[in-house]
Enzyme design. Structure first.
Site, short mmCIF file in Angstrom:
data_model
loop_
_atom_site.label_atom_id
_atom_site.label_comp_id
_atom_site.label_asym_id
_atom_site.label_seq_id
_atom_site.Cartn_x
_atom_site.Cartn_y
_atom_site.Cartn_z
N ASN A 1 46.17 -77.24 -51.08
CA ASN A 1 46.66 -76.50 -49.82
C ASN A 1 45.78 -75.64 -49.20
OD1 ASN A 1 47.39 -73.50 -49.75
ND2 ASN A 1 47.68 -74.10 -51.87
N PHE B 1 47.64 -67.92 -45.95
CA PHE B 1 48.39 -66.94 -45.87
C PHE B 1 49.29 -66.85 -44.40
CE2 PHE B 1 45.64 -63.78 -48.64
CZ PHE B 1 46.02 -64.75 -49.65
N SER C 1 43.28 -66.15 -53.53
CA SER C 1 43.37 -67.38 -52.95
C SER C 1 42.20 -67.77 -52.29
CB SER C 1 44.18 -66.96 -51.49
OG SER C 1 44.24 -68.25 -50.52
N ASN D 1 41.92 -69.77 -49.67
CA ASN D 1 41.66 -69.91 -48.31
C ASN D 1 41.64 -68.94 -47.40
OD1 ASN D 1 42.41 -72.71 -49.09
ND2 ASN D 1 44.41 -71.97 -49.63
N THR D 2 41.27 -67.59 -47.95
CA THR D 2 40.92 -66.56 -46.88
C THR D 2 39.72 -66.11 -47.12
OG1 THR D 2 43.19 -65.77 -46.98
CG2 THR D 2 41.53 -63.96 -46.40
N LYS E 1 46.78 -60.96 -59.35
CA LYS E 1 46.53 -62.43 -59.40
C LYS E 1 45.19 -62.84 -59.41
CE LYS E 1 48.93 -66.38 -58.13
NZ LYS E 1 50.05 -67.09 -57.40
N ASN F 1 45.82 -68.64 -60.16
CA ASN F 1 46.01 -69.17 -58.46
C ASN F 1 45.49 -70.71 -58.70
OD1 ASN F 1 46.18 -69.39 -55.69
ND2 ASN F 1 46.04 -67.11 -55.86
C1 LIG Z 1 51.31 -74.89 -50.88
C2 LIG Z 1 51.01 -73.51 -51.55
C3 LIG Z 1 50.90 -72.32 -51.20
C4 LIG Z 1 50.48 -71.29 -51.94
N1 LIG Z 1 50.45 -70.06 -51.53
C5 LIG Z 1 50.11 -69.15 -52.27
C6 LIG Z 1 50.28 -67.52 -51.67
O1 LIG Z 1 50.54 -67.17 -50.58
N2 LIG Z 1 49.80 -66.54 -52.64
C7 LIG Z 1 49.61 -66.83 -53.81
O2 LIG Z 1 49.49 -65.81 -54.47
N3 LIG Z 1 49.56 -68.09 -54.40
C8 LIG Z 1 50.06 -69.09 -53.62
N4 LIG Z 1 49.86 -70.46 -54.27
C9 LIG Z 1 49.49 -70.57 -55.60
C10 LIG Z 1 50.57 -70.48 -56.41
O3 LIG Z 1 51.52 -69.38 -56.50
C11 LIG Z 1 50.38 -70.89 -57.96
O4 LIG Z 1 49.38 -69.93 -58.41
C12 LIG Z 1 49.40 -72.15 -58.00
O5 LIG Z 1 50.01 -73.31 -57.12
C13 LIG Z 1 49.68 -72.92 -59.48
O6 LIG Z 1 50.90 -73.17 -59.91
P1 LIG Z 1 51.42 -74.68 -59.78
O7 LIG Z 1 50.52 -75.56 -60.57
O8 LIG Z 1 52.52 -74.68 -60.47
O9 LIG Z 1 51.59 -74.85 -58.32
C14 LIG Z 1 50.33 -71.47 -53.54
C15 LIG Z 1 50.51 -72.72 -53.96
C16 LIG Z 1 50.62 -73.96 -53.23
C17 LIG Z 1 50.76 -75.21 -53.65
#
Ligand SMILES: Cc1cc2nc3c(=O)[nH]c(=O)nc-3n(C[C@H](O)[C@H](O)[C@H](O)COP(=O)(O)O)c2cc1C
Length: 348
Positions: free
Chosen positions: A115, A119, A179, A181-182, A221, A250
């Site tokens: 992804n 934000f 993140s 992406n920022t 985080k 993350n």
């Molecule tokens: C589509 C998407 C959007 C995410 N957006 C955020 C976010 O806004 N803030 C954040 O701290 N983590 C964000 N994450 C990260 C998740 O909270 C998590 O840390 C990460 O996906 C690893 O866990 P997982 O393997 O169970 O998905 C996002 C993950 C995905 C897949």
């Protein structure tokens, strides 16, 4: 077995026909409707699964990771699915649309997700308003960040704004500096910037605790793409400042293990199964480092990254996490993953 658990294997192929972001939007809508119709399991917490972490009583060890409900639009429904806590956000001071679409990709064979949402969120005011109206009583984390157009040197102002606004509706606040992406956000993980940022936020937290008569834990985080030395430096700073918890991790910018997929070059953060080992390794290193740095009890770790089943969650707990969170696993395995990790009997 709850109806929603039986329905998911039927729904999944339909949702996977849609592009990932549309599927996500429909899933949240369906979830909210199912909740209103009383179709979610809403399991009774099993006292044996409850745990107290950061002074908060969690009904079980598994929470919803940030990003799934960025706008806090379905917190009551997530709680009714069985989550012991729900982390909303990332929220920024002003609403922002995020990056251009497409920005969300399923790597189905690898059970991964890339992804670069950036934000997209309705802004902290809207989310706070929604949290004020929630009816469930579960634990809520509010994950905060900075707007994409706020210069890095002013980032602290954005985090301060969000901290102040979220303080009374959150059970804990998570500072997201990881993140991918920022632009520049992860640079805040370097020693001096992180000490300055978290130091400022800790001072504000102390003021808010006095004003409101309640102390809300402040967590940070971190990314999975940190070397051992960087993790040790961070652990020292976290212990020094008295951070109350660390969320690890993350998404990753690494693409090891997914290069067979034609989508592997898409920019963004990779999550899901391909992240499991890397994030658990970070947790293990971090747990040791926090233990050696902390004067008293080390701050707890919330382990997240690639949990697709009970064994993965157990591995995170074994590595030193006190709680876990899931995001991608929910997409691939459906809501029964929550019951499995939380130890909720299948008969609820
Ligand atoms: C589509 C998407 C959007 C995410 N957006 C955020 C976010 O806004 N803030 C954040 O701290 N983590 C964000 N994450 C990260 C998740 O909270 C998590 O840390 C990460 O996906 C690893 O866990 P997982 O393997 O169970 O998905 C996002 C993950 C995905 C897949």
């Amino acid at each position: 077995m709850p109806l929603i658990h039986r329905l998911y294997p039927i729904l999944r192929p339909l949702l996977f026909q849609l592009d990932a972001e549309t599927a996500h939007e429909w899933t949240v809508k369906l979830l909210r409707a199912s909740h209103l119709l009383g179709m979610l399991p809403d399991p009774e917490p099993a006292p044996s699964k409850a745990r107290t972490v950061m002074g908060l009583k969690f009904p079980n060890c598994v929470g919803l990771a940030a990003g799934m409900d960025k706008s806090a639009s379905a917190v009551d429904a997530w709680s009714a699915l069985g989550f012991g806590h729900v982390e909303v956000g990332t929220l920024t001071p002003r609403p922002q649309p995020g990056n251009p679409t497409p920005r969300l990709f399923r790597l189905v064979e690898q059970e991964g997700i890339i992804n670069r949402m950036g934000f997209n969120n309705p802004g902290i005011d809207e989310a706070v308003h929604r949290l004020e109206r929630r009816t469930s009583t579960g634990i809520i984390g509010v994950n905060i960040g900075k707007n994409f157009d706020t210069p890095l040197e002013n980032a602290a102002d954005d985090y301060l704004t969000c901290l102040r606004k979220a303080y009374q509706v959150a059970d804990y606040i998570a500072v997201n500096i990881s993140s991918p992406n920022t632009k520049g956000l992860r640079d805040l993980q370097a020693e001096e910037p992180i000490r300055r940022l978290l130091g400022t936020l800790k001072e504000e937290q102390a003021r808010l605790a006095t004003t409101h008569g309640v102390h809300r834990p402040l967590l940070v985080k971190i990314a999975p793409d940190l070397g051992e030395e960087q993790i040790e430096v961070l652990a020292r700073v976290f212990a020094e400042l008295g951070m109350e918890g660390v969320i690890a991790t993350n998404t990753t910018i690494d693409r090891e293990g997914v290069k067979k997929n034609k989508l592997w070059k898409e920019a963004g953060g990779l999550s899901g199964k391909p992240l499991m080992r890397q994030s658990t390794a970070v947790i293990a290193t971090l747990a040791l480092a926090l233990k050696s740095e902390a004067k008293g009890a080390p701050p707890p770790i919330i382990g997240v990254g690639g949990i697709m089943g009970e064994m993965d969650a157990e591995a995170k707990l074994q590595a030193g996490a006190s709680l876990v969170q899931v995001y991608s696993g929910l997409v691939y395995r459906g809501p029964k993953l929550i019951a499995e990790v939380a130890g909720i009997p299948n008969t609820v």
